[in-house]
Design a protein around this motif. Structure first.
Motif, PDB file in Angstrom:
ATOM      1  N   LEU A 145       0.839  -1.190   0.000  1.00  0.00           N
ATOM      2  CA  LEU A 145       0.000   0.000   0.000  1.00  0.00           C
ATOM      3  C   LEU A 145       0.886   1.257   0.000  1.00  0.00           C
ATOM      4  CD1 LEU A 145      -3.118   0.796   0.242  1.00  0.00           C
ATOM      5  CD2 LEU A 145      -2.571   1.268   2.645  1.00  0.00           C
ATOM      6  N   PRO A 146       1.577   1.516  -1.113  1.00  0.00           N
ATOM      7  CA  PRO A 146       2.443   2.700  -1.143  1.00  0.00           C
ATOM      8  C   PRO A 146       1.678   4.009  -1.086  1.00  0.00           C
ATOM      9  CG  PRO A 146       2.275   1.713  -3.322  1.00  0.00           C
ATOM     10  CD  PRO A 146       1.626   0.755  -2.368  1.00  0.00           C
ATOM     11  N   ALA A 147       0.408   3.993  -1.497  1.00  0.00           N
ATOM     12  CA  ALA A 147      -0.379   5.222  -1.526  1.00  0.00           C
ATOM     13  C   ALA A 147      -1.745   4.993  -0.888  1.00  0.00           C
ATOM     14  CB  ALA A 147      -0.559   5.715  -2.958  1.00  0.00           C
ATOM     15  N   TYR A 200       9.229  10.762  -9.174  1.00  0.00           N
ATOM     16  CA  TYR A 200       8.084  10.595  -8.274  1.00  0.00           C
ATOM     17  C   TYR A 200       8.359  11.326  -6.955  1.00  0.00           C
ATOM     18  CZ  TYR A 200       4.963   8.210  -4.945  1.00  0.00           C
ATOM     19  OH  TYR A 200       4.051   7.931  -3.967  1.00  0.00           O
ATOM     20  N   MET A 201       7.392  12.120  -6.535  1.00  0.00           N
ATOM     21  CA  MET A 201       7.479  12.843  -5.264  1.00  0.00           C
ATOM     22  C   MET A 201       6.258  12.512  -4.418  1.00  0.00           C
ATOM     23  SD  MET A 201       8.759  16.527  -6.802  1.00  0.00           S
ATOM     24  CE  MET A 201       7.548  16.454  -8.147  1.00  0.00           C
ATOM     25  N   ARG A 202       6.444  12.530  -3.106  1.00  0.00           N
ATOM     26  CA  ARG A 202       5.353  12.193  -2.185  1.00  0.00           C
ATOM     27  C   ARG A 202       5.283  13.165  -1.020  1.00  0.00           C
ATOM     28  NH1 ARG A 202       6.605   9.670   2.421  1.00  0.00           N
ATOM     29  NH2 ARG A 202       4.656   8.477   2.366  1.00  0.00           N
ATOM     30  N   HIS A 203       6.058  14.219  -1.063  1.00  0.00           N
ATOM     31  CA  HIS A 203       6.260  15.191   0.005  1.00  0.00           C
ATOM     32  C   HIS A 203       7.056  14.565   1.167  1.00  0.00           C
ATOM     33  CE1 HIS A 203       3.116  18.426  -1.125  1.00  0.00           C
ATOM     34  NE2 HIS A 203       4.341  18.833  -1.416  1.00  0.00           N
ATOM     35  N   ASP A 262       9.766  17.712  -0.961  1.00  0.00           N
ATOM     36  CA  ASP A 262      10.828  16.723  -1.153  1.00  0.00           C
ATOM     37  C   ASP A 262      11.503  16.970  -2.498  1.00  0.00           C
ATOM     38  OD1 ASP A 262       8.527  15.885  -2.515  1.00  0.00           O
ATOM     39  OD2 ASP A 262       8.937  13.759  -2.241  1.00  0.00           O
ATOM     40  N   MET A 263      12.693  16.446  -2.632  1.00  0.00           N
ATOM     41  CA  MET A 263      13.487  16.675  -3.833  1.00  0.00           C
ATOM     42  C   MET A 263      13.135  15.663  -4.923  1.00  0.00           C
ATOM     43  SD  MET A 263      15.550  19.300  -3.422  1.00  0.00           S
ATOM     44  CE  MET A 263      14.118  20.071  -2.661  1.00  0.00           C
ATOM     45  N   PRO A 264      12.865  16.129  -6.146  1.00  0.00           N
ATOM     46  CA  PRO A 264      12.678  15.179  -7.241  1.00  0.00           C
ATOM     47  C   PRO A 264      13.985  14.455  -7.529  1.00  0.00           C
ATOM     48  CG  PRO A 264      12.831  17.413  -8.096  1.00  0.00           C
ATOM     49  CD  PRO A 264      12.805  17.534  -6.601  1.00  0.00           C
ATOM     50  N   ASN A 321       0.755  12.333  -4.090  1.00  0.00           N
ATOM     51  CA  ASN A 321       1.567  11.666  -5.108  1.00  0.00           C
ATOM     52  C   ASN A 321       1.754  12.628  -6.277  1.00  0.00           C
ATOM     53  OD1 ASN A 321       1.628   8.694  -4.039  1.00  0.00           O
ATOM     54  ND2 ASN A 321      -0.477   9.391  -3.805  1.00  0.00           N
ATOM     55  N   LEU A 322       2.999  12.975  -6.569  1.00  0.00           N
ATOM     56  CA  LEU A 322       3.284  14.063  -7.505  1.00  0.00           C
ATOM     57  C   LEU A 322       4.399  13.677  -8.464  1.00  0.00           C
ATOM     58  CD1 LEU A 322       3.400  16.829  -4.741  1.00  0.00           C
ATOM     59  CD2 LEU A 322       1.435  16.261  -6.192  1.00  0.00           C
TER      60      LEU A 322
END
Length: 522
Positions: free
Chosen positions: A81-83, A300-303, A388-390, A455-456
């Motif tokens: 469950l990553p997201a 992928y970024m997730r904050h 967070d850093m891309p 999720n970005l």
């Protein structure tokens, strides 16, 4: 609600009905564009929502098979469950807490502002805050964001009052009950917030903005929307010239259907959107649709996230009131003297007992854990969220062997924290702890990140087509009638919760698509 023929190639197909797709659908329908909106999940009504965390989680969440890799804690604690997002009409606007914050000017120019950050693939957005400001204003008005357009803020819960007292003692200046897309008074035909406390489970009063009962019904009323729930898109079709011609989707019975289209906009979240593009590879696009840059799925970024919870002598009952009841924004500035670039927010967050037990210290057992849970009603809590850093290696890829029920590869979500992320999290933990200790906390818990809700990236905007997937309007560089319409298009993540910006970009994109249609360019 309209019903369009599957051979009608004059329609625009939108994949996903959340903040991006649901908003885009309404904006286009209001302009007279015929839209087929395909949503993988079921359509629920407000009366279907359940004020029970576990039952609601099973009802609304996207639980399809996914795999994880990387060194992030989520891969260890929640590998399947990553997201934590929704599979339902309305997408994650059914589940979200409602925080609606504008990006800051410097966050659109991260590469210029932060300079070279080793290991990061920073880029400037190909647009500015100044360009987006009128669209931000439209989005805030549409969503009824408190503290904008003369809309008063929500009342302060006990959870907020503790944060506020601690913030003042530390000298923080910008602490309030937030800019929330939750009605503080009746508005837009919807009731004011009743402070029930189950925002994550779907708002039982409709006070919280969600495309489920705002944008989508308004679009249906135009006669221009054909909404098809339980319709999971499997592939985007294209012709030999590289133009998108339609989609293939599985309907509620599992049968595969083809829908022709004048254009396609993908708003399936930053995991499913790149997965769909990669699964749409063909002779002309052997590495995936719109992927000549090789950037589909990358960055992928997730904050940067984490939480701080603290227990006190007297009961707090943090669950009473909105789930996210207040914010401290002082740390959202860019101040490299703290040991990192970018900034973060501190936002109150109340979890119910089931999720608190799952997230407080995943895998914990014994007296130390149970003694903390016994003080649940004495707890106050906050969520930490920052930029967070891309990184190119943080990516959504197709699994080599795992398949979904339709025989397509499932997505693998790989993530490694950047050193800047870790430094920011440690600073945020320290400051969150200080807020609570300043007002007499007996015990403080530094809680690791939960499955991702923000999720970005993965199909990012870029000025140079070699560095991204889409342009400043979300139009893919490679395919002129294919658009990215969700958080996938974010070039960098900023410190702010992303939904307001997703809605803002969708409003702006609708103007652009309608203009292209009027000119016959799509």
């Amino acid at each position: 609600m309209a019903k369009f023929d599957r051979n009608d190639d004059s329609v625009l197909v939108i994949v996903g009905s959340g903040a991006g797709g649901g908003t885009l659908a309404n904006e286009l329908c209001q302009k007279g564009v015929k839209v087929v909106l395909l949503e993988a999940g079921r359509r629920y009504a407000i009366d279907d929502f359940q004020n029970d965390e576990w039952e609601s989680f099973g009802q609304l969440s996207w639980l399809d098979r996914r795999t994880t890799s990387g060194t992030w804690r989520v891969a260890k604690d929640f590998s399947g469950l990553p997201a934590w997002i929704c599979k339902t009409v309305g997408g994650s606007t059914v589940h979200w807490a409602g925080a609606s914050l504008r990006f800051q000017a410097h966050e659109f120019k991260a590469r210029t502002t932060y300079g070279e950050v080793a290991g990061a693939t920073l880029l400037d957005w190909p647009l500015t805050l100044e360009e987006l400001e009128p669209y931000y204003a439209k989005a805030e008005d549409k969503m009824g964001v408190t503290r904008t357009h003369g809309i008063p803020g929500l009342p302060g819960s006990n959870n907020f009052k503790i944060m506020y007292a601690g913030a003042r003692r530390l000298g923080y200046q910008d602490c309030h009950t937030g800019r929330m897309a939750i009605n503080s008074r009746p508005r837009d035909g919807r009731a004011a917030c009743q402070q029930i406390g189950f925002c994550f489970q779907g708002c039982k009063t409709g006070a919280k903005w969600s495309t489920l009962y705002t944008e989508i019904p308004k679009a249906e009323a135009t006669g221009n929307l054909d909404l098809r729930p339980e319709s999971q898109v499997l592939q985007i079709l294209h012709d030999d010239a590289g133009k998108v011609t339609g989609v293939v989707y599985a309907d509620a019975e599992g049968n595969q259907q083809a829908q022709k289209a004048r254009g396609v906009a993908v708003a399936g979240n930053s995991i499913e959107t790149p997965r769909l593009l990669l699964n749409s590879a063909g002779a002309r696009f052997p590495d995936g649709l719109a992927n000549s840059s090789g950037q589909v799925g990358k960055n992928y970024m997730r904050h940067m996230t984490g939480s701080v919870y603290a227990s006190f002598d007297k009961p707090v009952n943090m669950y009473r009131g909105t789930t996210m009841a207040g914010i401290i924004t002082d740390e959202s500035v860019n101040d490299p003297s703290r040991g990192f670039v970018g900034g973060y927010e501190m936002e109150t967050l109340a979890l119910g007992i089931p999720f608190m037990a799952a997230f407080l210290d995943p895998g914990a057992w014994g007296r130390d854990f149970t003694s903390a849970m016994e003080l649940y009603d004495h707890m106050a809590g906050m969520w930490l969220v920052g930029e967070d850093m891309p990184q190119e290696r943080n990516a959504i890829t197709l699994h080599e062997s795992e398949k979904d029920p339709y025989g397509l590869p499932v997505p693998n979500v790989h993530f490694d924290d950047h050193g800047n992320d870790l430094a920011m999290r440690n600073h945020a933990y320290k400051q969150g702890r200080a807020v609570y200790e300043a007002v007499g906390a007996n015990r403080v818990h530094e809680v690791p990140p939960y499955p991702s809700t923000h999720n970005l990236g993965t199909c990012r905007m870029s000025e140079n087509p070699a560095e991204g997937v889409c342009d400043r309007f979300g139009r893919t560089h490679d395919v002129g009638n294919l658009f990215i319409s969700d958080g996938s298009q974010f070039t960098t993540g900023g410190a702010e919760n992303p939904t307001l910006t997703i809605v803002t970009l969708a409003i702006r994109q609708a103007d652009h698509i309608a203009d292209l249609m009027s000119k016959g360019e799509i």
